[in-house]
Design an enzyme around this catalytic site. Structure first.
Site, PDB file in Angstrom:
ATOM      1  N   HIS A   1      41.395  44.757  43.970  1.00 48.05           N
ATOM      2  CA  HIS A   1      41.081  45.949  43.182  1.00 48.05           C
ATOM      3  C   HIS A   1      39.892  45.690  42.265  1.00 48.05           C
ATOM      4  O   HIS A   1      39.061  46.558  42.052  1.00 48.05           O
ATOM      5  CB  HIS A   1      42.289  46.362  42.334  1.00 48.05           C
TER       6      HIS A   1
ATOM      7  N   ASP B   1      41.014  52.944  39.105  1.00 56.50           N
ATOM      8  CA  ASP B   1      41.306  52.694  40.510  1.00 56.50           C
ATOM      9  C   ASP B   1      42.651  53.323  40.860  1.00 56.50           C
ATOM     10  O   ASP B   1      43.316  53.934  40.014  1.00 56.50           O
ATOM     11  CB  ASP B   1      41.236  51.196  40.838  1.00 56.50           C
TER      12      ASP B   1
END
Length: 471
Positions: free
Chosen positions: A18, A112
């Protein structure tokens, strides 16, 4: 256009998978759009090469949100997505404190996929808010349509006899559904559903893909009314990819020096990502398959995991067993010493994939790795393990024609040495492999065009910046 400098914060959930695209996005906005970037991350890995590189950039500040203890909230059966959601949930007070203490007002907050729980904080401070979907547009389409699928599907998705229809997009085989959808009774599935609802409350969605790669799917996301049933209102879609790490060779390490001596496109790179681990038996079969293929290789080897793959993912740093390799077949290193290079734990993937001697990539098909492979024109042997990787493998093989994969998913059945040997030879040493490689090289050019000035992703990023500025 208004020339005042914008201030944007980007949030990354725990995990290098991520963090990497968030760092690249931050660098892109700071470098090409003169935006002051603050990256918020819940991570203990503060010395990653990407973070160290960005610390030197004058327009980027990196703030580590204090990590949280969720041990009292989980047990041995808690899946990875649930754990990530819980980590962010518990860290919300710390995230709010960081944003409240900033000495400048944020113009936008980008999160995210697992950072969507920050939504109330963005609303409290009246900040424009965007989601950065770090996987494919196809995975996003499934994600957005999940609320509809949840209402009209009985039983488990994996037990369905027919593919899941996603309006305007390629249908999804039950075998290829993403991990969080595999057990509808698990908390992970309910967390995933909550995520899809949270997405609909943002001001836009950024995707790490580009128009040429997924044109039909992007069109469906923007205009297919049936697909948009999963959204409260249609959201602006910004395909801004392919965002990937840049090659930063400061010194040529052992692997690069070895590659320098090899023939053009003669090497197969084998790596299953920072969170990918094979079983002991599968690792033995892979070793034999590579040896029998008689093709040269670089293999990044991590200790096998015979337990829960979720735990292997979350503990991806693992114990460093450099130089021991006791889990490989006896005599393997000796027999292949002139044929391959076995690297413990980690290798500089971007530099390896960009090297002229690399002609193929056996990959877990994580989206970061997929993008890094495609942008270097390197075809793949698809070996999906987690998350949405089965979807990525299906797209790479069936739609794009830049990969081959085992007859049966590696998560369902052991891939035997004979099949591995065959796949490696097809990719590296046949006309079929050459055709696959040519398709990959065309995608490399299309990716470069998308990011260049006036290209689709360049224009999309400009639209995003314009939207932030006018809010």
């Amino acid at each position: 256009m208004d020339s005042t400098q914008l201030h944007v914060a980007i949030f990354s959930s725990p995990g290098m998978g991520h963090l990497i695209p968030v760092l690249v996005l931050g660098n892109q906005l700071a470098t090409h759009h003169n935006i002051k970037i603050t990256i918020l991350t819940i991570t203990t890995n503060s010395s990653s090469p990407e973070i160290e590189f960005l610390k030197k950039k004058k327009n980027i500040e990196i703030i580590h949100v204090p990590s949280v203890d969720i041990s009292h909230l989980i047990d041995s059966n808690t899946k990875v997505l649930t754990q990530l959601r819980l980590m962010v949930r518990e860290a919300l007070p710390g995230i709010r404190s960081v944003i409240a203490s900033m000495n400048h007002r944020l113009d936008a907050l980008i999160v995210d996929i697992f950072g969507t729980q920050i939504l109330p904080i963005a609303q409290e401070f009246n900040i424009a808010k965007y989601v950065f979907h770090t996987t494919s547009a196809w995975a996003l389409a499934l994600f957005i349509y999940l609320q509809v699928l949840d209402q009209k599907t009985e039983g488990e998705y994996v037990d369905l006899k027919q593919p899941l229809e996603i309006p305007g997009c390629k249908a999804l085989r039950p075998d290829d559904v993403v991990d969080p959808m595999m057990d509808r009774s698990d908390q992970q599935y309910h967390e995933y559903l909550k995520l899809t609802i949270e997405y609909t409350c943002f001001d836009g969605i950024l995707i790490n893909t580009w128009e040429d790669l997924e044109g039909e799917t992007i069109k469906a996301l923007r205009s297919n009314e049936k697909l948009q049933q999963g959204l409260k209102v249609p959201l602006p879609i910004y395909p801004i990819g392919p965002l990937r790490r840049t090659v930063e060779i400061t010194e040529r390490d052992e692997v690069i020096q070895w590659l320098d001596k090899q023939n053009y496109e003669s090497i197969l790179f084998v790596s299953f990502g920072s969170g990918g681990a094979l079983s002991s038996q599968q690792m033995i079969e892979l070793a034999w398959g590579l040896e029998l293929s008689q093709q040269k290789f670089v293999w990044v080897v991590r200790p096998p995991s015979d337990g829960d793959p979720d735990n292997a993912y979350l503990k991806s740093n693992g114990s460093d067993t450099r130089g021991t390799f006791e889990y490989l077949p006896e005599g393997f290193l000796t027999r292949t010493k002139d044929m391959g290079l076995v690297v413990p734990m980690w290798a500089n993937q971007v530099e390896i994939l960009s090297h002229s001697s690399v002609g193929g990539f056996m990959s877990h098909c994580g989206w970061n790795s997929t993008v890094e492979s495609l942008t270097n024109g390197v075809p793949m042997i698809a070996w999906p393990l987690h998350a949405e990787q089965k979807m990525n493998a299906a797209m790479l093989t069936e739609e794009l024609g830049v990969a081959i994969r085992p007859a049966v998913l590696p998560t369902k059945k052991m891939v035997k040495r004979e099949e591995i040997q065959g796949m490696v030879r097809i990719l590296m040493d046949t006309k079929e492999g050459k055709s696959i490689r040519e398709k990959a090289k065309k995608l490399k050019i299309s990716a470069e065009n998308a990011l260049s000035e006036g290209g689709s992703s360049y224009n999309s990023m400009c639209e995003l910046v314009k939207d932030i500025r006018t809010r």
